[in-house]
Enzyme design. Structure first.
Site, mmCIF file in Angstrom:
data_model
loop_
_atom_site.group_PDB
_atom_site.id
_atom_site.type_symbol
_atom_site.label_atom_id
_atom_site.label_comp_id
_atom_site.label_asym_id
_atom_site.label_seq_id
_atom_site.Cartn_x
_atom_site.Cartn_y
_atom_site.Cartn_z
ATOM 1 N N GLY A 1 0.732 -1.309 -0.167
ATOM 2 C CA GLY A 1 0.077 0.063 0.128
ATOM 3 C C GLY A 1 1.023 1.257 0.019
ATOM 4 N N ASP B 1 1.262 3.650 2.339
ATOM 5 C CA ASP B 1 2.368 3.691 3.577
ATOM 6 C C ASP B 1 3.386 2.857 3.642
ATOM 7 O OD1 ASP B 1 0.599 5.903 3.974
ATOM 8 O OD2 ASP B 1 -0.131 5.233 5.650
ATOM 9 N N LYS C 1 -11.610 -0.267 12.705
ATOM 10 C CA LYS C 1 -10.429 0.402 13.271
ATOM 11 C C LYS C 1 -10.611 0.848 14.718
ATOM 12 C CE LYS C 1 -7.566 0.654 9.741
ATOM 13 N NZ LYS C 1 -6.096 0.407 10.065
ATOM 14 N N TYR D 1 -15.710 0.867 8.374
ATOM 15 C CA TYR D 1 -14.453 1.083 8.527
ATOM 16 C C TYR D 1 -13.875 1.637 9.873
ATOM 17 C CZ TYR D 1 -9.682 3.200 7.537
ATOM 18 O OH TYR D 1 -8.443 3.597 7.876
ATOM 19 N N GLU E 1 -10.429 8.589 11.581
ATOM 20 C CA GLU E 1 -12.011 8.244 11.174
ATOM 21 C C GLU E 1 -12.691 7.552 12.468
ATOM 22 O OE1 GLU E 1 -14.181 8.010 8.147
ATOM 23 O OE2 GLU E 1 -12.755 9.721 7.969
ATOM 24 N N ARG F 1 -2.989 -12.072 -4.684
ATOM 25 C CA ARG F 1 -3.601 -11.280 -5.632
ATOM 26 C C ARG F 1 -3.646 -11.765 -6.908
ATOM 27 N NH1 ARG F 1 -5.891 -9.926 -1.473
ATOM 28 N NH2 ARG F 1 -5.687 -7.669 -0.480
ATOM 29 N N ALA G 1 -4.971 -3.156 5.498
ATOM 30 C CA ALA G 1 -6.322 -2.936 5.803
ATOM 31 C C ALA G 1 -7.187 -2.902 4.542
ATOM 32 C CB ALA G 1 -6.474 -1.731 6.670
ATOM 33 N N GLN G 2 -8.598 -3.257 4.598
ATOM 34 C CA GLN G 2 -9.304 -2.524 3.537
ATOM 35 C C GLN G 2 -9.536 -1.226 3.915
ATOM 36 O OE1 GLN G 2 -11.525 -0.797 1.699
ATOM 37 N NE2 GLN G 2 -13.111 -1.217 3.011
ATOM 38 N N THR H 1 -6.794 5.587 12.840
ATOM 39 C CA THR H 1 -7.132 6.596 12.065
ATOM 40 C C THR H 1 -7.876 7.573 12.718
ATOM 41 O OG1 THR H 1 -8.850 6.699 10.178
ATOM 42 C CG2 THR H 1 -8.830 4.739 11.243
HETATM 43 P P1 NAP Z 1 -3.698 1.232 1.330
HETATM 44 O O1 NAP Z 1 -2.866 1.855 0.246
HETATM 45 O O2 NAP Z 1 -5.198 0.901 0.745
HETATM 46 O O3 NAP Z 1 -2.838 -0.153 1.621
HETATM 47 C C1 NAP Z 1 -3.558 -1.020 2.149
HETATM 48 C C2 NAP Z 1 -2.703 -2.262 2.218
HETATM 49 O O4 NAP Z 1 -3.106 -3.461 3.084
HETATM 50 C C3 NAP Z 1 -2.035 -3.013 0.997
HETATM 51 O O5 NAP Z 1 -0.979 -3.137 0.911
HETATM 52 C C4 NAP Z 1 -3.337 -4.227 0.766
HETATM 53 O O6 NAP Z 1 -3.010 -5.278 -0.026
HETATM 54 C C5 NAP Z 1 -3.305 -4.719 2.076
HETATM 55 N N1 NAP Z 1 -4.240 -5.474 2.449
HETATM 56 C C6 NAP Z 1 -5.616 -5.277 2.420
HETATM 57 N N2 NAP Z 1 -6.432 -6.500 2.657
HETATM 58 C C7 NAP Z 1 -5.460 -7.311 3.241
HETATM 59 C C8 NAP Z 1 -5.581 -8.518 3.629
HETATM 60 N N3 NAP Z 1 -6.716 -9.304 3.919
HETATM 61 N N4 NAP Z 1 -4.472 -9.431 4.277
HETATM 62 C C9 NAP Z 1 -3.166 -8.682 4.020
HETATM 63 N N5 NAP Z 1 -3.048 -7.468 3.379
HETATM 64 C C10 NAP Z 1 -4.147 -6.649 3.069
HETATM 65 O O7 NAP Z 1 -3.630 2.042 2.733
HETATM 66 P P2 NAP Z 1 -2.545 3.144 3.143
HETATM 67 O O8 NAP Z 1 -3.071 4.466 2.616
HETATM 68 O O9 NAP Z 1 -1.248 2.773 2.899
HETATM 69 O O10 NAP Z 1 -2.712 2.963 4.737
HETATM 70 C C11 NAP Z 1 -2.067 2.204 5.608
HETATM 71 C C12 NAP Z 1 -2.882 1.994 6.808
HETATM 72 O O11 NAP Z 1 -3.023 3.003 7.605
HETATM 73 C C13 NAP Z 1 -4.270 1.319 6.663
HETATM 74 O O12 NAP Z 1 -4.429 0.334 7.777
HETATM 75 C C14 NAP Z 1 -5.140 2.295 6.651
HETATM 76 O O13 NAP Z 1 -6.476 2.107 7.113
HETATM 77 C C15 NAP Z 1 -4.602 3.284 7.761
HETATM 78 N N6 NAP Z 1 -4.781 4.386 7.655
HETATM 79 C C16 NAP Z 1 -4.314 5.356 6.637
HETATM 80 C C17 NAP Z 1 -4.646 6.628 6.406
HETATM 81 C C18 NAP Z 1 -4.354 7.472 5.066
HETATM 82 O O14 NAP Z 1 -4.598 8.687 5.169
HETATM 83 N N7 NAP Z 1 -3.765 7.075 4.258
HETATM 84 C C19 NAP Z 1 -4.993 7.424 7.781
HETATM 85 C C20 NAP Z 1 -5.056 6.547 8.843
HETATM 86 C C21 NAP Z 1 -4.839 5.436 8.814
HETATM 87 P P3 NAP Z 1 -3.091 -5.054 -1.613
HETATM 88 O O15 NAP Z 1 -1.982 -4.058 -2.188
HETATM 89 O O16 NAP Z 1 -2.904 -6.388 -2.130
HETATM 90 O O17 NAP Z 1 -4.571 -4.529 -1.886
HETATM 91 O O1 F7E Z 2 -12.563 11.150 1.414
HETATM 92 C C1 F7E Z 2 -15.159 13.577 0.158
HETATM 93 C C2 F7E Z 2 -15.430 12.223 1.132
HETATM 94 O O2 F7E Z 2 -11.955 8.886 0.316
HETATM 95 C C3 F7E Z 2 -12.196 12.350 1.780
HETATM 96 C C4 F7E Z 2 -8.556 6.797 4.196
HETATM 97 O O3 F7E Z 2 -7.321 6.780 3.927
HETATM 98 O O4 F7E Z 2 -8.419 9.138 5.372
HETATM 99 C C5 F7E Z 2 -9.036 8.141 4.309
HETATM 100 O O5 F7E Z 2 -10.378 8.466 4.458
HETATM 101 C C6 F7E Z 2 -13.359 13.103 1.959
HETATM 102 C C7 F7E Z 2 -14.649 12.718 2.543
HETATM 103 O O6 F7E Z 2 -10.735 9.587 2.245
HETATM 104 C C8 F7E Z 2 -15.488 12.416 -3.256
HETATM 105 O O7 F7E Z 2 -16.871 12.176 1.499
HETATM 106 C C9 F7E Z 2 -16.028 13.792 -2.033
HETATM 107 O O8 F7E Z 2 -15.278 13.532 3.087
HETATM 108 O O9 F7E Z 2 -10.157 10.660 0.259
HETATM 109 P P1 F7E Z 2 -11.271 10.174 0.899
HETATM 110 P P2 F7E Z 2 -11.437 9.309 3.767
HETATM 111 O O10 F7E Z 2 -12.492 8.900 3.603
HETATM 112 O O11 F7E Z 2 -11.180 10.694 4.769
HETATM 113 C C10 F7E Z 2 -8.664 8.239 6.636
HETATM 114 C C11 F7E Z 2 -7.807 8.872 7.764
HETATM 115 C C12 F7E Z 2 -8.422 6.641 6.562
HETATM 116 O O12 F7E Z 2 -8.374 6.179 7.631
HETATM 117 C C13 F7E Z 2 -8.833 6.185 5.482
HETATM 118 O O13 F7E Z 2 -8.382 4.726 5.266
HETATM 119 O O14 F7E Z 2 -13.754 13.429 0.427
HETATM 120 N N1 F7E Z 2 -15.445 13.282 -1.196
HETATM 121 N N2 F7E Z 2 -16.143 13.618 -3.181
HETATM 122 C C14 F7E Z 2 -14.822 12.429 -1.969
HETATM 123 N N3 F7E Z 2 -14.044 11.069 -1.497
HETATM 124 C C15 F7E Z 2 -13.873 10.417 -2.429
HETATM 125 N N4 F7E Z 2 -13.092 9.241 -2.375
HETATM 126 N N5 F7E Z 2 -14.427 10.275 -3.746
HETATM 127 C C16 F7E Z 2 -15.076 11.387 -4.182
HETATM 128 O O15 F7E Z 2 -15.516 11.447 -5.223
#
Ligand code: NAP
Ligand code: F7E
Length: 322
Positions: free
Chosen positions: A11, A13, A153, A149, A127, A35, A82-83, A125
């Site tokens: 992913g 991160d 979490k 989600y 969230e 996959r 994560a999903q 997160t």
């Molecule tokens: P991401 O790009 O969606 O990456 C998710 C990773 O989890 C991918 O490597 C995916 O593998 C893997 N994965 C999904 N289902 C799995 C399973 N059943 N078993 C093993 N691996 C699995 O997410 P990210 O943005 O890097 O975020 C990393 C983590 O931080 C996540 O837990 C996310 O919820 C959390 N987080 C993210 C944010 C953010 O803003 N980015 C903020 C707060 C928390 P595949 O590539 O094969 O699908």
């Molecule tokens: O949405 C609004 C949407 O999908 C941000 C994940 O990494 O951060 C992420 O979750 C905002 C929301 O991220 C569209 O409704 C409007 O209010 O980019 P997003 P998220 O839902 O904040 C948290 C911290 C995590 O932990 C999660 O894993 O944007 N929005 N229009 C839209 N969002 C999407 N995706 N697509 C639109 O067309």
């Protein structure tokens, strides 16, 4: 040489963290779920694909998680798998609950039984704050998740706290606010916008359909945020930390920055489509990273303008090559 195990290494991160740990001299193992198509493109982009030891496994499969812990003999485990797409969690609530929630227990149990000295990082997160209970959210703000989600979490977060308190594990939880990069998945709003602005600029797309553009997020750069993850595991004591910039911005304003960067007015191209509204919205998030700054010495280095410009530049180049 320290050994690290990263779940979710493919992913966004995972790729940044793998680079960081390799640069620090770690042996890096990655748990990778099977996959049918290539999932290592981010690791190639970061130039680390060949430097990682890959271990087959899935967070839903306790046996494979246990085997990965035993085989990697890790000093540190970073649970990033994560999903992670909030919108998808209403369509796959059970899978999200198993992977993002129960999966954390699979990992903590494996550590407890086979490697109790291992330090553990949980990707919690913002969230979890959902329907916010304080204007600016910190480690003491009550949680109120608004999606399957967020609920999953929250389970992962509390089981991490519980294993820390029950079994004296060095288990920390990073409550990270949104963080983005050119490696962000295309379904998240920042990448959706930068990709579309690049396509529109190059005549490959006509308009961009979005949902609630009045939502506000505290957006930072993933490269900065993985440093905070590592710092948490270098502390004498495990703890929970909010990681954020302390600035919140609407999706609308983020669109303006992206389109401006390529000389376009977002108002001419953005259409509102009800299909992208969520069953329950998190309207606003704003983090207070004071504890991370005080205890970890961590500060964000990248502001939103710089971040969006970085993403726009990458998407302009990528779209031009297509
Ligand atoms: P991401 O790009 O969606 O990456 C998710 C990773 O989890 C991918 O490597 C995916 O593998 C893997 N994965 C999904 N289902 C799995 C399973 N059943 N078993 C093993 N691996 C699995 O997410 P990210 O943005 O890097 O975020 C990393 C983590 O931080 C996540 O837990 C996310 O919820 C959390 N987080 C993210 C944010 C953010 O803003 N980015 C903020 C707060 C928390 P595949 O590539 O094969 O699908
Ligand atoms: O949405 C609004 C949407 O999908 C941000 C994940 O990494 O951060 C992420 O979750 C905002 C929301 O991220 C569209 O409704 C409007 O209010 O980019 P997003 P998220 O839902 O904040 C948290 C911290 C995590 O932990 C999660 O894993 O944007 N929005 N229009 C839209 N969002 C999407 N995706 N697509 C639109 O067309």
């Amino acid at each position: 040489m320290k050994s690290a195990l990263i779940t979710g290494i493919t992913g966004q991160d995972g790729a940044y963290l793998a680079r960081l740990l390799l640069d620090k001299g770690y042996k890096v193992h990655g748990l990778v779920a099977r996959r049918s198509s290539d999932s290592r493109w981010r690791l190639r982009e970061m130039g680390v694909e060949a430097d990682i030891v890959y271990l087959d496994g899935d967070m839903a499969d306790a046996c494979s998680v246990q085997r990965a812990v035993i085989q990697s003999a890790p000093d540190e485990v970073y649970n990033l798998a994560a999903q992670s797409f909030v919108a998808a969690s209403w369509n796959q609530p059970v899978t999200t609950g198993i992977v993002d929630g129960l999966g954390v227990t699979h990992l903590l149990e494996a550590i407890r039984q086979f490697s109790p000295h291992t330090r553990f990082y949980q990707a919690s997160t913002s969230e979890m704050f959902g329907l916010i209970q304080a204007e600016q959210q910190d480690e003491n703000t009550p949680f109120y998740p608004r999606s399957p989600y967020g609920v999953a979490k929250l389970y992962g977060h509390w089981i991490t706290v519980n294993y820390r308190e029950s079994f004296d594990l060095h288990a920390s939880s990073g409550i990270l606010f949104n963080h983005e990069s050119p490696l962000r998945g295309i379904e998240f709003v920042t990448r959706k916008v930068t990709d579309a602005a690049a396509r529109i600029k190059q005549g490959k797309q006509q308009e961009l359909a979005l949902g609630n553009i009045d939502a506000k997020r505290d957006w930072g750069f993933a490269g900065d945020y993985v440093e905070a993850m590592w710092l948490m595991l270098q502390q004498d004591k495990p703890d929970d930390f909010v990681v954020a910039t302390g600035v919140t911005t609407t999706v609308r304003e983020m669109c303006r920055i992206a389109f401006d960067h390529v000389g376009l007015n977002y108002r001419d191209y953005v259409k509102i489509d009800p299909a992208f509204f969520r069953p329950a919205e998190v309207e606003v998030l704003l983090g207070n990273p004071a504890k991370a700054q005080r205890v970890l010495g961590w500060k964000p280095k990248t502001d939103l303008d710089t971040l969006i410009r970085m993403m726009m530049d990458a998407d302009m180049k990528r779209v031009a090559k297509e």
